[in-house]
Design a protein around this motif. Structure first.
Motif, mmCIF file in Angstrom:
data_model
loop_
_atom_site.group_PDB
_atom_site.id
_atom_site.type_symbol
_atom_site.label_atom_id
_atom_site.label_comp_id
_atom_site.label_asym_id
_atom_site.label_seq_id
_atom_site.Cartn_x
_atom_site.Cartn_y
_atom_site.Cartn_z
ATOM 1 N N PHE A 1 44.864 41.605 35.374
ATOM 2 C CA PHE A 1 44.499 42.425 36.528
ATOM 3 C C PHE A 1 43.278 43.288 36.224
ATOM 4 O O PHE A 1 42.385 43.422 37.052
ATOM 5 C CB PHE A 1 45.671 43.306 36.946
ATOM 6 N N THR B 1 48.555 46.890 37.464
ATOM 7 C CA THR B 1 49.824 46.351 37.942
ATOM 8 C C THR B 1 50.431 47.200 39.050
ATOM 9 O O THR B 1 51.139 46.683 39.907
ATOM 10 C CB THR B 1 50.832 46.212 36.790
ATOM 11 N N ILE C 1 41.426 38.726 45.167
ATOM 12 C CA ILE C 1 42.088 39.016 43.885
ATOM 13 C C ILE C 1 43.050 37.883 43.529
ATOM 14 O O ILE C 1 43.048 37.385 42.398
ATOM 15 C CB ILE C 1 42.816 40.377 43.938
ATOM 16 N N GLY C 2 43.854 37.467 44.490
ATOM 17 C CA GLY C 2 44.783 36.364 44.241
ATOM 18 C C GLY C 2 44.058 35.093 43.843
ATOM 19 O O GLY C 2 44.478 34.382 42.912
ATOM 20 N N LEU D 1 42.657 35.501 40.268
ATOM 21 C CA LEU D 1 43.739 35.406 39.281
ATOM 22 C C LEU D 1 44.149 33.955 39.060
ATOM 23 O O LEU D 1 44.397 33.528 37.937
ATOM 24 C CB LEU D 1 44.946 36.244 39.721
ATOM 25 N N TRP E 1 50.848 38.473 41.594
ATOM 26 C CA TRP E 1 50.105 39.317 42.528
ATOM 27 C C TRP E 1 50.717 39.261 43.927
ATOM 28 O O TRP E 1 51.058 40.277 44.510
ATOM 29 C CB TRP E 1 48.639 38.904 42.539
ATOM 30 N N TYR E 2 50.848 38.054 44.465
ATOM 31 C CA TYR E 2 51.313 37.920 45.850
ATOM 32 C C TYR E 2 52.782 38.332 46.020
ATOM 33 O O TYR E 2 53.127 39.016 46.980
ATOM 34 C CB TYR E 2 51.101 36.498 46.358
ATOM 35 N N MET F 1 49.696 46.656 43.205
ATOM 36 C CA MET F 1 50.489 45.867 44.152
ATOM 37 C C MET F 1 51.389 46.786 44.979
ATOM 38 O O MET F 1 51.438 46.688 46.202
ATOM 39 C CB MET F 1 51.342 44.838 43.401
#
Length: 186
Positions: A120, A133, A16-17, A20, A32-33, A136
């Motif tokens: 996202f 969102t 995902i990261g 993105l 994200w991270y 996370m």
């Protein structure tokens, strides 16, 4: 819109990261991270100012609850924050909108919740995940629970008051409980 879920494996978290970062911008991957590591609601995450960070701690007042979140920043999160600060020394917000820089007369603003939500959702669709969102925060809670099996610690981290809400929130289902009974033979 369907309820977003916790991401339950580290490989998907990294994918995902990565997506993105390449589909949007490194800033979205940073959201994200850092969001995974802070477990804040998106409104609080996007509102972080650099002056909310004191050494290796983040101190903010949560908008929804009014509770003070005093969070120890881990080394990975600190490194990301320092990289953002070095790249954008004039920014007020950790996740400052670049559109405000284009229009110099406007005061600085953080990224919009809408922009993050759309990014996202689109990555989630690409991976066939219900990603949003809140994923996370849920992912952080789920992973802490899997590492410790201590719902009290997860509740404290998320600043929840109900164990049942926390279990549902992090996606612990009856199937998970059943699998625990099968896996743990005494």
């Amino acid at each position: 819109m369907s309820e977003v879920q916790a991401i339950k494996d580290a490989e998907t978290v990294q994918l995902i990261g990565h997506l993105l970062s390449i589909r949007y911008h490194r800033q979205m991957a940073d959201v994200w991270y850092i969001g995974l590591n802070l477990a804040l609601r998106i409104s609080d995450l996007l509102a972080i100012r650099f002056d909310d960070i004191h050494g290796d701690r983040l101190q903010i007042k949560e908008r929804k609850t009014g509770k003070i979140a005093d969070i120890q920043l881990n080394p990975k999160t600190l490194a990301r924050i320092e990289k953002i600060r070095a790249d954008h020394p004039d920014h007020v917000y950790l996740f400052q909108s670049h559109r405000c820089q284009q229009i110099k007369q406007l005061p600085p603003k953080p990224l919009s919740r809408r922009a993050v939500t759309l990014a996202f959702q689109q990555v989630g669709q690409e991976l066939n995940l219900s990603l949003g969102t809140h994923s996370m925060r849920k992912t952080r809670g789920y992973m802490l629970y899997q590492a410790t099996k201590d719902i009290g610690r997860v509740m404290k981290m998320l600043r929840h008051t109900s164990e049942g809400i926390t279990l549902r929130y992090i996606g612990i289902t009856q199937e998970d409980v059943d699998n625990d009974f099968i896996a743990l033979e005494i």
